[in-house]
Scaffold this active site. Structure first.
Site, short mmCIF file in Angstrom:
data_model
loop_
_atom_site.label_atom_id
_atom_site.label_comp_id
_atom_site.label_asym_id
_atom_site.label_seq_id
_atom_site.Cartn_x
_atom_site.Cartn_y
_atom_site.Cartn_z
N HIS A 363 -122.51 -38.55 -25.58
CA HIS A 363 -123.63 -39.17 -24.72
C HIS A 363 -124.35 -40.35 -25.54
CE1 HIS A 363 -124.95 -35.69 -22.42
NE2 HIS A 363 -124.22 -34.95 -23.56
N LYS A 551 -139.61 -43.85 -20.37
CA LYS A 551 -138.32 -43.23 -21.12
C LYS A 551 -139.00 -43.49 -22.62
CE LYS A 551 -135.84 -46.69 -19.01
NZ LYS A 551 -134.61 -46.07 -18.60
N ARG A 552 -137.74 -42.92 -23.48
CA ARG A 552 -138.13 -43.04 -24.81
C ARG A 552 -138.31 -44.48 -25.32
NH1 ARG A 552 -137.66 -38.73 -28.40
NH2 ARG A 552 -138.12 -40.41 -29.86
N LYS A 557 -133.43 -50.07 -25.09
CA LYS A 557 -134.12 -49.97 -23.89
C LYS A 557 -135.02 -50.94 -23.39
CE LYS A 557 -133.65 -44.85 -24.29
NZ LYS A 557 -132.99 -44.26 -23.32
N THR A 659 -130.84 -41.29 -16.78
CA THR A 659 -131.08 -40.00 -15.67
C THR A 659 -132.56 -40.30 -14.99
OG1 THR A 659 -131.78 -38.79 -17.33
CG2 THR A 659 -129.64 -38.49 -16.26
N LYS A 663 -133.94 -40.55 -10.73
CA LYS A 663 -135.08 -39.82 -10.29
C LYS A 663 -136.14 -40.89 -9.73
CE LYS A 663 -134.77 -36.93 -14.32
NZ LYS A 663 -135.07 -36.88 -15.93
O1 DL6 Z 1 -126.39 -38.21 -20.99
C1 DL6 Z 1 -127.60 -37.94 -20.90
C2 DL6 Z 1 -128.50 -39.24 -21.72
C3 DL6 Z 1 -127.92 -40.57 -21.01
O2 DL6 Z 1 -128.52 -40.30 -19.65
C4 DL6 Z 1 -128.74 -41.63 -21.99
O3 DL6 Z 1 -128.27 -42.80 -21.51
C5 DL6 Z 1 -128.10 -41.23 -23.49
O4 DL6 Z 1 -128.89 -42.48 -24.13
C6 DL6 Z 1 -128.49 -39.94 -23.87
N1 DL6 Z 1 -127.86 -39.84 -25.22
C7 DL6 Z 1 -128.59 -39.34 -26.23
C8 DL6 Z 1 -127.82 -39.32 -27.32
N2 DL6 Z 1 -128.46 -38.55 -28.42
N3 DL6 Z 1 -128.03 -38.20 -29.42
N4 DL6 Z 1 -127.53 -38.22 -30.45
O5 DL6 Z 1 -129.87 -38.71 -25.96
O6 DL6 Z 1 -127.87 -38.87 -23.19
#
Ligand code: DL6
Length: 824
Positions: A363, A551-552, A557, A659, A663
């Site tokens: 991820h 988002k986080r 980001k 994601t 949305k």
């Molecule tokens: O795949 C789900 C999500 C992606 O949409 C994001 O782009 C990506 O940043 C996130 N990855 C994580 C990795 N964490 N760790 N370790 O959260 O996954």
């Protein structure tokens, strides 16, 4: 009630009302009208659980009878949000339940609002897991989610004086009406001690773990209700208890200390979710959490299989473990351990079974997220697993040498254990039969850059599964007005097959439809404006452009790029008050990991900028900035529905997929973004003319990175707009009481002091392009027809981004499951 399943299907509103009033009596010794709002939620939730329980039992009977293959989706995170509303919309008897709730004089929205979010995740990765469970149940695939029942989920965010404060999220304080504790599936998990080896009379070696500490893992099951199909799958989350509770016996034996330690270990292990997104914490407790839930989940899956089958070597015919990132990679060692130490398989046999059962999803490419554990810690905590991983590593290194004779670099780069560390991604790739990325671009970067060596050696393992989201939560539930409109136009098939939403395209040019659409958007913006008024005390105009980034908070980001642009716009308005400017509301929502200083400072900056701008009467409300406190799944649903512009502005190559971008799209927002992650595929689906794309490409970013970066100082010296904005970070413009407050942000961009790379995330490099893209947004919005058309086209082309599609791909290419029908 006869107890027959048929009763459930034909549930009437009268029956449901009866259940609720019985719950009021039995649980609270009250009549319904005496209950407070929280108690009303509980009385309704228990009644809903009663409705689904028969289908839940029936589903598992069918799985048992058909002896189905099952996927175990192993994840440290499941960001479920609230369950009640989502369950109700998925149930066939949703109308009866809604009618009953109304007839009882209860307000369904107030009731839903009482439920705490099950925030057992940080962000995208955890929410993806939750969407996948929804899709698996709706599509009728046998699946378990396996995770941890954290006592404290992701922290609640309070904003005090513009700063983030973390408050523990005690989501279980009043219990969870929807869960079922399953003592009968409790199992033992062992930590520490040492491995003892002995040889039996046949000369075979055996391994046992001695001198260990034990924990009892207790599963709690949560129902995952499929949409109108009677399927109820299970999310199984594990809690920890001491194996033998602290007792005087131990005390007498002088083992007082050991008993207390065991009790403490149990208490701490499931206490709290680590609040890091895309960042490895490296703490011992985190490794304990990982082994704890993996050991319990794998033991249970193997036992369930062996209850029905004789041949452990055929485990892969019925069981597949999907590892959600590297956090569950101990699955490999634990399964090997069980196969060899419990079922007495030889190494080669165990390896064959294991490598047919485990698959891995990557991820992220952020290097700070890659899991590496010091050998000392790993071998002390998990001696037998470590021993197994050593042997896997030894054999893996031999196979690398065989394939690339004399290429020492390959072994060094690919080894599982190297430089004093255990590299979890390498283990996951060596053992997994499938390795997938989460968007096309991400998978290509994995293959050609990050995991190049592995791809060259084992190309057949690599595949892409572009992420998706569930339309049932993020349109049907989150945006009832738009959902109803869509159904009115094209029927309701989109709910279970989002590709149908393409049929909306014919309405994109229709003036009447455009007006209806914009009217719905306006109402949703009003709903968000009311939320903002209530929570932030800020008046925002629903006719302004709602430009949203939720988002986080992470440097990659680039919330910083967004707020620097807001500062630039403010300067423009102040300097040229005569210029036409379409009113804008910039909405932010983001939690920063507690120890991530620069991220927390960025939150303070956003709030400081908001304070200045929102209180400047001279700009006549042309610009508003709102920071939504405690961004989470439940308020996200209100936010997505109200957005005009979806900010997806990560540094190209850094966002694996995203994601949130999907949305927003599904709710008719236009993407303002870089060519990163799934943005690439979003633009491909909707057409570049219906999005605003800017900035460096991932190739350009990677190229700069490989050649020592770029010189942000040059931009600072040449671009006076940039210079002015940056100077405002250090001249007290937004921090009159402490002009140095934002110095670290300034430094991160220009590297005047730190030894770090300057502007690692290319904020200044992309700044001009971002300004231009934002201008294009404004121009486009002024043309209401054009905007409405683009927005409808975004909804119409979101079909690809359903998690149903993603799950079908996992099933076809990796899991090989069969769909099951549950008739009642
Ligand atoms: O795949 C789900 C999500 C992606 O949409 C994001 O782009 C990506 O940043 C996130 N990855 C994580 C990795 N964490 N760790 N370790 O959260 O996954």
């Amino acid at each position: 009630r006869t107890g027959l399943i048929n009763d459930v299907v034909e549930l009437t509103s009268e029956q449901f009302k009866f259940k609720v009033s019985e719950n009021a009596k039995n649980i609270f010794r009250k009549t319904i009208d005496e209950l407070d709002d929280r108690q009303k939620f509980q009385a309704v939730a228990y009644a809903v659980k009663d409705v689904i329980i028969d289908e839940w039992i029936a589903t598992h009977r069918v799985y048992d009878k058909k002896d189905v293959k099952t996927v175990y989706y192993l994840s440290m995170e499941f960001l479920m949000g609230r369950a009640l509303g989502n369950i109700i919309i998925n149930l066939s008897c949703r109308d009866e339940i809604k009618k009953a709730i109304k007839e009882l004089g209860l307000d369904i929205n107030v009731i839903e609002d009482q439920e705490p979010d099950a925030a057992l995740g940080n962000g995208g990765l955890g929410r993806l897991a939750a969407c996948f469970l929804d899709s698996l149940a709706t599509l009728g695939y046998p699946a378990y989610g396996c995770g941890i029942r954290y006592k404290y989920g992701f922290f609640q965010q309070k904003i005090e004086d513009g700063y983030q404060k973390e408050v523990p999220e005690d989501w279980l304080r009043y219990g969870n009406p929807l869960e079922v504790r399953r003592d009968e599936y409790a199992c033992e998990v062992k930590f520490g001690g040492y491995t003892r080896t002995f040889t039996d009379e046949n000369g075979r070696s055996h391994f046992t773990q001695d001198g260990y500490q034990s924990i009892r893992a207790i599963p709690y099951d949560l129902p995952i209700v499929g949409y109108s199909n009677n399927v109820v799958n299970t999310l199984r989350i594990w809690d920890a208890e001491p194996l033998v509770s602290f007792n005087l016996d131990e005390f007498d034996k002088g083992d007082y200390h050991a008993a207390v330690e065991q009790e403490n270990l149990a208490k701490t292990i499931t206490e709290v979710l680590y609040p890091n997104d895309n960042h490895m914490s490296g703490k011992e407790l985190r490794l304990k959490q990982q082994y704890f839930f993996i050991s319990a989940s794998v033991q249970t899956a193997v036992k369930k299989y062996m209850d029905k089958h004789k041949d452990i070597k055929k485990l892969h015919e019925k069981v597949v473990f999907q590892m959600n990132d590297t956090h569950p990679t101990l699955t490999v060692a634990e399964l090997m351990r069980i196969l060899m130490d419990v079922y007495m398989l030889e190494w080669d046999e165990a390896w064959e079974v294991t490598t047919k059962c485990v698959a891995y999803t990557n991820h992220t490419i952020m290097s700070e997220a890659l899991e590496k554990w010091p050998i000392e810690l790993f071998s002390r905590l998990l001696p037998r697993c470590y021993q197994i991983i050593e042997e896997i590593n030894r054999r893996f290194c031999i196979s690398i040498e065989e394939k690339y004779p004399g290429d020492r670099g390959k072994v060094e780069r690919m080894a599982i254990i190297y430089d004093g560390q255990v590299k979890m991604a390498h283990l996951a790739i060596a053992a997994g039969f499938s390795v997938n990325g989460v968007a096309r671009l991400h998978t290509e970067i994995l293959k050609n850059q990050e995991l190049k060596d592995f791809y060259e050696m084992m190309p057949e393992k690599f595949n892409n599964k572009t992420n998706g989201i569930t339309q049932r939560r993020f349109l049907l539930h989150a945006n009832p007005l738009l959902a109803e409109w869509v159904t009115g136009k094209i029927g309701d098939e989109w709910i279970t097959n989002l590709s149908h939403i393409k049929e909306l395209e014919v309405y994109a040019d229709d003036r009447k439809c455009q007006k209806e659409f914009m009217n719905i958007k306006y109402k949703n913006k009003k709903r968000l404006a009311e939320y903002i008024k209530k929570h932030n005390g800020i008046d925002v105009d629903p006719r302004s452009i709602f430009d949203v980034q939720v988002k986080r908070l992470h440097e990659y980001k680039r919330q910083l790029l967004n707020i620097l642009h807001v500062m630039y716009l403010y300067n423009e308005i102040k300097e040229h008050p005569e210029k036409e400017f379409y009113p804008r509301t910039f909405v932010f929502g983001a939690k920063a990991a507690a120890g991530y200083k620069i991220a927390k400072l960025t939150i303070k900056l956003i709030n400081s900028v908001a304070d200045v701008i929102n209180n400047d009467a001279s700009i006549e409300g042309k610009l508003k900035v709102v920071f939504i406190e405690d961004y989470k799944v439940s308020n996200a649903e209100i936010i997505f529905a109200a957005a005009d512009v979806s900010e997806q502005i990560s540094t190209a190559s850094k966002e694996a997929s995203g994601t949130g971008n999907m949305k927003f799209m599904l709710n008719g927002a236009l993407t303002l973004g870089t060519m990163d992650g799934a943005n690439v595929e979003i633009v491909e689906e909707v057409g570049e003319e219906n999005a605003f794309i800017f900035g460096l490409s991932s190739d350009e970013v990677i190229n700069y990175e490989q050649n020592g970066g770029y010189d942000p100082m040059k931009i600072f010296n040449e671009d006076m707009d940039v210079r002015k904005v940056l100077m405002q970070l250090i001249n007290g413009f937004y921090a009159p009481d402490d002009p140095e407050r934002f110095r670290d942000i300034y430094n991160s961009l220009l590297n005047t002091k730190s030894t770090d790379v300057a502007d690692r995330y290319f904020i200044l490099k992309d700044f001009r392009a971002y300004i231009e893209a934002q201008k294009a947004v404004e121009e486009a919005y002024k043309d209401e027809k054009r905007w409405a058309k683009s927005a409808i086209l975004n909804v119409a082309n979101a079909g690809k981004f359903s998690s149903d599609r993603t799950i079908e791909e996992y099933v076809k290419d990796i899991w090989k499951l069969k769909k099951v029908k549950v008739e009642v």
